[in-house]
Scaffold this motif. Structure first.
Motif, PDB file in Angstrom:
ATOM      1  N   ASP A 123      34.582  39.312  44.115  1.00 20.44           N
ATOM      2  CA  ASP A 123      34.442  37.879  43.863  1.00 20.44           C
ATOM      3  C   ASP A 123      34.917  37.500  42.463  1.00 20.44           C
ATOM      4  O   ASP A 123      34.571  36.439  41.945  1.00 20.44           O
ATOM      5  N   ILE A 124      35.741  38.361  41.861  1.00 20.33           N
ATOM      6  CA  ILE A 124      36.349  38.104  40.549  1.00 20.33           C
ATOM      7  C   ILE A 124      37.832  38.454  40.649  1.00 20.33           C
ATOM      8  O   ILE A 124      38.199  39.474  41.235  1.00 20.33           O
ATOM      9  N   ILE A 125      38.673  37.610  40.083  1.00 23.16           N
ATOM     10  CA  ILE A 125      40.110  37.841  40.131  1.00 23.16           C
ATOM     11  C   ILE A 125      40.709  37.470  38.780  1.00 23.16           C
ATOM     12  O   ILE A 125      40.247  36.546  38.108  1.00 23.16           O
ATOM     13  N   LYS A 126      41.729  38.214  38.362  1.00 22.70           N
ATOM     14  CA  LYS A 126      42.409  37.944  37.092  1.00 22.70           C
ATOM     15  C   LYS A 126      43.686  37.154  37.359  1.00 22.70           C
ATOM     16  O   LYS A 126      44.565  37.610  38.094  1.00 22.70           O
ATOM     17  N   LEU A 127      43.772  35.978  36.775  1.00 17.84           N
ATOM     18  CA  LEU A 127      44.982  35.164  36.861  1.00 17.84           C
ATOM     19  C   LEU A 127      45.845  35.452  35.633  1.00 17.84           C
ATOM     20  O   LEU A 127      45.442  35.174  34.495  1.00 17.84           O
ATOM     21  N   LYS A 128      47.018  36.009  35.860  1.00 22.15           N
ATOM     22  CA  LYS A 128      47.932  36.329  34.767  1.00 22.15           C
ATOM     23  C   LYS A 128      48.746  35.094  34.396  1.00 22.15           C
ATOM     24  O   LYS A 128      49.320  34.433  35.266  1.00 22.15           O
ATOM     25  N   LEU A 129      48.767  34.792  33.121  1.00 20.10           N
ATOM     26  CA  LEU A 129      49.492  33.618  32.637  1.00 20.10           C
ATOM     27  C   LEU A 129      50.946  33.988  32.359  1.00 20.10           C
ATOM     28  O   LEU A 129      51.206  34.951  31.616  1.00 20.10           O
ATOM     29  N   PRO A 130      51.903  33.286  32.931  1.00 27.30           N
ATOM     30  CA  PRO A 130      53.329  33.609  32.689  1.00 27.30           C
ATOM     31  C   PRO A 130      53.715  33.533  31.217  1.00 27.30           C
ATOM     32  O   PRO A 130      54.553  34.300  30.746  1.00 27.30           O
ATOM     33  N   THR A 131      53.080  32.600  30.497  1.00 26.45           N
ATOM     34  CA  THR A 131      53.319  32.439  29.070  1.00 26.45           C
ATOM     35  C   THR A 131      51.989  32.481  28.345  1.00 26.45           C
ATOM     36  O   THR A 131      51.032  31.839  28.785  1.00 26.45           O
TER      37      THR A 131
END
Length: 526
Positions: A123-131
């Motif tokens: 129930d946890i996810i890492k959103l990677k930022l393009p910049t």
């Protein structure tokens, strides 16, 4: 050389001050969601504006996708329930829930995500930022989502024709001075959330009554709620005026809006009776009050609007003025007796309504969380007592003032004790509490308790006793002023235990080192 050293010292001092300066992240949501009451599902989309007010550059943002906590028996939620004998009964009969359909975009471009390294934390996810997101910069994040609601056994779900829509939307975890707080959803152990503004559109079948965080913007629906609610608040004979859809269309869309709250929840049922009134605070501010309850004969909920108004007035007087425009209380499913669960401007009550005193007390307690969960946004997972314990201290005062009663003892309180003046009554109650074994320290993270009984005793009762010790030392008037100072200084921020200590010391003019050491003391205080 001396001049250079002076310049270096000034620069380092300025840098240190800048790093120590308080900050918190800023979030705003635009959410559209539709409920399918036949399939027990939600279909939604959200737009998030996330501003980085921290001194750090962020390469990613952790997101809570808490509906996945209900997805399978290997999650942290299920493991906690199975390991606690007092909670495992919740799993006697249940259905799973989940979230899918996520397609995160950052500033309009598809973004990558990755799961948490702990396999229990689905129930946890890492959103990677393009910049990289630099200090002071903002980013637009969007995603669709589909939620399968679980049966109601831990806050969110459905039961008896009622929908409890809680921890339902993808939500950024808190990033503060100590780092990320990307913890999983648990039944025992609550939340820590960034303050945010919300604009939420809810589409559902037209015959449902809805109570939600924030102010209903759909004018004709709000007018209907107030009209019916006013009539039901005046006429409590057992034949309430019931809601009828304002349109022949199969569905309706209700819009809600509120700023500066840490969460958004909503509740819906076809058979809700609505009560409505207003509560005028000492400053003259008028707060709208709604209660929503099931249409049952002889229900004590017919007086629920009075309890909601009383709670807002008492807590405002003791701690600081209620800052929201409305307060709401919802009766939960009949098949659950866990007490209640609070969200900003609205709370769900699941306790049986056998006695007016107990119903009044639990409503007051859950409304009280608007101060210690919402307007003071402490980390409830790490410092449960900053919310539950401080709130219980005031709940005990509320019960004593109105009924010479206490929830823990109820009918066991002797008649002669009930006849005492309030101060003597409270002393008698706390003397009795002092004899109950209290093993754990107050300052124990909520996910470290082995049972809900241990959690409740330390985070609720022991903390209330700890505060009463200080009240006996300084007097109630100074105690209230200390709380009011703490509230005024930390409202709409994220206070830590050291911040409560500093506020109390400033207000009281005392060194409280020895007193605050007690929050780490295992066992009883004496």
């Amino acid at each position: 050389m001396k001049k250079c050293l002076i310049i270096l010292f000034v620069c380092l001092s300025t840098l240190g001050f800048a790093q120590d300066k308080y900050w918190q992240q800023e979030v705003s949501y635009q959410i559209d969601v539709a409920l399918n009451d036949q399939t027990k599902t939600l279909k939604g989309s959200e737009q998030i504006l996330y501003k980085n007010n921290s001194p750090a550059t962020l390469d990613f943002i952790w997101f809570h996708i808490w509906p996945n906590a209900y997805k399978q028996e290997s999650t942290a939620l299920f493991q906690q329930l199975k390991n606690d004998t007092s909670r495992v009964k919740k799993l006697e009969k249940y259905s799973f829930g989940s979230i899918d359909g996520l397609n995160f975009k950052v500033n309009g471009a598809l973004a990558q995500t990755e799961p948490h390294s702990n396999p229990q934390y689905i129930d946890i996810i890492k959103l990677k930022l393009p910049t990289p997101l630099k200090p002071g910069e903002s980013v637009q994040i969007s995603t669709d989502f589909n939620v399968k609601l679980p049966s109601y056994f831990s806050r969110s779900g459905f039961a008896d024709g009622e929908f409890m829509i809680c921890q339902w939307y993808p939500k950024p975890a808190v990033f503060d001075k100590t780092g990320w707080h990307e913890f999983p959803y648990l039944d025992m152990g609550e939340y820590y959330s960034d303050y945010a503004s919300f604009k939420v559109n809810i589409t559902l079948p037209s015959d449902y009554v809805v109570g939600a965080t924030g102010v209903l913007q759909t004018a004709n629906e709000l007018a209907q709620y107030k009209k019916l609610g006013t009539a039901n608040a005046k006429n409590r004979t057992g034949n309430p005026a019931l809601y009828q859809p304002l349109t022949k269309a199969a569905t309706k869309t209700l819009s809600y809006q509120i700023d500066n709250v840490p969460d958004f929840a909503w509740f819906a049922a076809k058979n809700f009776v609505i009560q409505y009134d207003t509560a005028q605070l000492a400053s003259g501010k008028v707060v709208d009050a709604f209660t929503y309850y099931h249409n049952k004969k002889e229900t004590l909920w017919k007086n629920s609007i009075d309890y909601a108004k009383d709670a807002v007035k008492h807590y405002s007087k003791w701690i600081g003025e209620y800052e929201y425009p409305l307060v709401q209380v919802v009766e939960g499913p009949a098949n659950n007796s866990s007490g209640g669960m609070e969200y900003p401007t609205i709370t769900l009550i699941t306790s049986p309504d056998a006695k007016k005193e107990s119903l009044d007390a639990v409503i007051a307690h859950e409304i009280g969380h608007n101060w210690f969960m919402s307007m003071l946004g402490s980390n409830e997972r790490q410092h449960a007592w900053l919310d539950e314990g401080l709130n219980t201290y005031f709940q005990f005062r509320y019960e004593a003032e109105k009924y010479r009663n206490n929830s823990l003892f109820g009918d066991a309180i002797p008649a002669q004790v009930r006849q005492l003046p309030e101060k003597e009554f409270m002393t008698s109650i706390y003397n009795a509490l002092s004899s109950i074994p209290m093993k754990s320290a107050i300052e124990t993270p909520s996910d470290k308790f082995s049972s809900s009984d241990e959690y409740s005793m330390a985070s609720y009762v022991k903390t209330a006793l700890w505060l009463f010790i200080l009240e006996n030392e300084v007097g109630r008037e100074k105690m209230d002023k200390a709380f009011q100072y703490y509230f005024s200084k930390w409202k709409n921020k994220h206070p830590q235990p050291e911040d409560l200590k500093a506020a109390f010391e400033t207000s009281l003019g005392l060194n409280l080192d020895t007193y605050f050491q007690l929050i780490n003391k295992e066992g009883n205080f004496r």
